[in-house]
Design an enzyme around this catalytic site. Structure first.
Site, PDB file in Angstrom:
ATOM      1  N   LYS A 178      47.573   7.632 -47.337  1.00 54.91           N
ATOM      2  CA  LYS A 178      48.227   8.968 -46.654  1.00 54.91           C
ATOM      3  C   LYS A 178      49.246   8.600 -45.880  1.00 54.91           C
ATOM      4  CE  LYS A 178      47.530  13.456 -44.740  1.00 54.91           C
ATOM      5  NZ  LYS A 178      46.623  14.469 -44.210  1.00 54.91           N
ATOM      6  N   ARG A 237      52.190  22.593 -44.311  1.00 53.53           N
ATOM      7  CA  ARG A 237      52.253  23.063 -43.033  1.00 53.53           C
ATOM      8  C   ARG A 237      52.637  24.505 -42.467  1.00 53.53           C
ATOM      9  NH1 ARG A 237      54.176  17.088 -40.572  1.00 53.53           N
ATOM     10  NH2 ARG A 237      52.656  15.960 -41.334  1.00 53.53           N
ATOM     11  N   LYS A 290      53.000  12.122 -36.929  1.00 47.40           N
ATOM     12  CA  LYS A 290      51.944  11.753 -37.256  1.00 47.40           C
ATOM     13  C   LYS A 290      51.578  10.222 -37.590  1.00 47.40           C
ATOM     14  CE  LYS A 290      50.049  16.362 -39.072  1.00 47.40           C
ATOM     15  NZ  LYS A 290      49.078  17.005 -39.848  1.00 47.40           N
ATOM     16  N   LYS A 313      48.748   9.630 -51.466  1.00 41.97           N
ATOM     17  CA  LYS A 313      49.510  10.935 -51.021  1.00 41.97           C
ATOM     18  C   LYS A 313      50.603  10.500 -50.291  1.00 41.97           C
ATOM     19  CE  LYS A 313      48.651  14.889 -48.189  1.00 41.97           C
ATOM     20  NZ  LYS A 313      47.815  15.228 -47.363  1.00 41.97           N
ATOM     21  N   SER A 358      52.827  19.221 -51.485  1.00 44.56           N
ATOM     22  CA  SER A 358      53.768  20.470 -51.370  1.00 44.56           C
ATOM     23  C   SER A 358      55.143  20.369 -51.558  1.00 44.56           C
ATOM     24  CB  SER A 358      53.428  21.383 -50.153  1.00 44.56           C
ATOM     25  OG  SER A 358      53.634  20.490 -49.006  1.00 44.56           O
ATOM     26  N   TYR A 387      49.589  21.862 -56.981  1.00 43.46           N
ATOM     27  CA  TYR A 387      49.731  23.339 -56.835  1.00 43.46           C
ATOM     28  C   TYR A 387      50.106  23.810 -58.168  1.00 43.46           C
ATOM     29  CZ  TYR A 387      49.412  21.896 -52.187  1.00 43.46           C
ATOM     30  OH  TYR A 387      49.093  21.425 -50.954  1.00 43.46           O
TER      31      TYR A 387
HETATM   32  C1  PBG Z   1      45.880  17.732 -43.381  1.00 42.67           C
HETATM   33  C2  PBG Z   1      46.657  17.633 -44.485  1.00 42.67           C
HETATM   34  C3  PBG Z   1      48.051  17.726 -45.045  1.00 42.67           C
HETATM   35  C4  PBG Z   1      48.136  17.769 -46.615  1.00 42.67           C
HETATM   36  C5  PBG Z   1      46.800  17.702 -47.029  1.00 42.67           C
HETATM   37  N1  PBG Z   1      45.894  17.804 -45.710  1.00 42.67           N
HETATM   38  C6  PBG Z   1      49.329  17.914 -44.025  1.00 42.67           C
HETATM   39  C7  PBG Z   1      49.475  16.812 -43.188  1.00 42.67           C
HETATM   40  O1  PBG Z   1      48.727  15.672 -43.077  1.00 42.67           O
HETATM   41  O2  PBG Z   1      50.189  17.022 -42.262  1.00 42.67           O
HETATM   42  C8  PBG Z   1      49.374  17.839 -46.974  1.00 42.67           C
HETATM   43  C9  PBG Z   1      49.108  18.476 -48.565  1.00 42.67           C
HETATM   44  C10 PBG Z   1      50.834  19.002 -49.095  1.00 42.67           C
HETATM   45  O3  PBG Z   1      51.686  18.818 -48.456  1.00 42.67           O
HETATM   46  O4  PBG Z   1      50.401  19.502 -50.018  1.00 42.67           O
HETATM   47  N2  PBG Z   1      45.299  16.646 -42.870  1.00 42.67           N
END
Ligand code: PBG
Length: 322
Positions: free
Chosen positions: A198, A208, A221, A252, A278, A311
């Site tokens: 990730k 978010r 992050k 991801k 997203s 989505y």
């Molecule tokens: C939370 C999480 C996130 C996503 C999935 N689980 C956001 C992040 O890490 O800030 C993002 C999914 C998306 O953008 O569709 N830990």
């Protein structure tokens, strides 16, 4: 064997739709799809800024959402809660409560549509007042203390009926700790889909917004999510998660990281998933050509994905005739 023109004409196999289908090397099916769903505490659906029609659903709508998934042939819903701001704190105390929004949502789906699998995130960002996935000390997300909370969060979600847990927090060692705790409770078949690779990406904006963490997220992050410059590290992270008991691994974001997906599938040969996140979905919708969704999903399959979180899952499944 000759491969020379004109004996060989590659266009012959492209002559008509039936031949193209016959020789197709990859295909997308509703079976490959995981549909992320946002859940709100309120009574009404609410719109999400910048998310092109994706909404938050109240609990009472979840049975019908799950029914639509089942009828379209989508095997899994991934549920994400938008927790009331007043309930968020610096210890993420809501995350470990068995009666929190996500646990009620999981139970609601499993009660009404038991054959639809439910996946739940293990991470604290929906529950902290600073928007980070773990506990903060002096501005740094502390690993081992966070794991203790994640383990308790994983257990309440599994006990509420979650079939698949998705640790998305990126703490070192969390998969092993969660697996151990599940096994100790006899939850031996609760699956773990590790968010192994990730990345610290700019593509999570609409998500978010949806879970209400963007307004108060302090900093970024980068001390726990992967650096977009790295690919060896992603393979290593996935291998470590597998050693700790992950059943499936995930990469991801999606389309910008197809090289990572391809490498992990080639090198580790395990069930491998992509999260079409997203920001990617927002870009696709802004572009506005409906054909792009299935083309994108096919790209994931070609790169080696066994499945995709998107989505656009319902839309895709319907386009596929599900
Ligand atoms: C939370 C999480 C996130 C996503 C999935 N689980 C956001 C992040 O890490 O800030 C993002 C999914 C998306 O953008 O569709 N830990």
């Amino acid at each position: 064997m000759t491969r020379r023109y004109p004996v060989t004409r590659l266009r012959r196999n492209r002559s008509d739709d039936a031949t193209r289908r016959l020789v197709a090397e990859n295909n997308v099916s509703p079976d490959d799809l995981i549909w992320p769903i946002f859940v709100t505490e309120g009574d009404e659906q609410t719109a999400i800024e910048g998310f092109h029609g994706v909404v938050r659903y109240p609990l009472k709508d979840l049975p019908s959402v799950a029914k639509q998934a089942r009828q379209a042939g989508i095997p899994v819903l991934a549920l994400f809660p938008d927790i009331n701001l007043a309930l968020r704190d610096d210890t993420a105390s809501q995350a470990t409560r068995p009666d929190n929004l996500i646990c009620r949502a999981i139970a609601c789906v499993k009660d009404r549509e038991p054959d639809v699998l439910v996946m739940a995130d293990v991470a604290l960002d929906c529950y902290t007042n600073h928007g980070h996935d773990g506990l903060l000390r002096d501005g740094y997300v502390i690993n081992d203390e966070t794991i203790e909370v994640l383990v308790r969060q994983a257990l309440v979600q599994a006990q509420a009926g979650a079939d698949i847990l998705g640790p998305s927090d990126m703490m070192d060692g969390r998969v092993g700790a969660i697996r151990q705790a599940l096994d100790d409770q006899g939850l031996i078949n609760t699956r773990i889909m590790a968010y192994s690779a990730k990345y610290a990406s700019a593509l999570y904006g609409p998500f978010r917004q949806a879970v209400g963490s963007s307004a108060h997220l302090v900093g970024d992050k980068k001390t726990y999510q992967l650096d977009p410059a790295n690919s060896n590290e992603a393979v290593r992270a996935a291998a470590m998660d597998l050693d700790q008991g992950a059943d499936m691994v995930m990469i991801k974001p999606g389309l910008l990281y197809l090289d990572i997906l391809y490498r992990i599938k080639q090198e580790l040969r395990v069930p491998t998933f992509a999260y079409h996140v997203s920001g990617e979905y927002a870009m696709l919708k802004a572009y506005g050509d409906d054909r792009l969704l299935l083309e994108s999903l096919l790209a994931f399959k070609r790169a080696g994905a066994d499945g995709i979180l998107t989505y656009g899952a319902l839309e895709a499944a319907r386009q596929l005739g599900g």
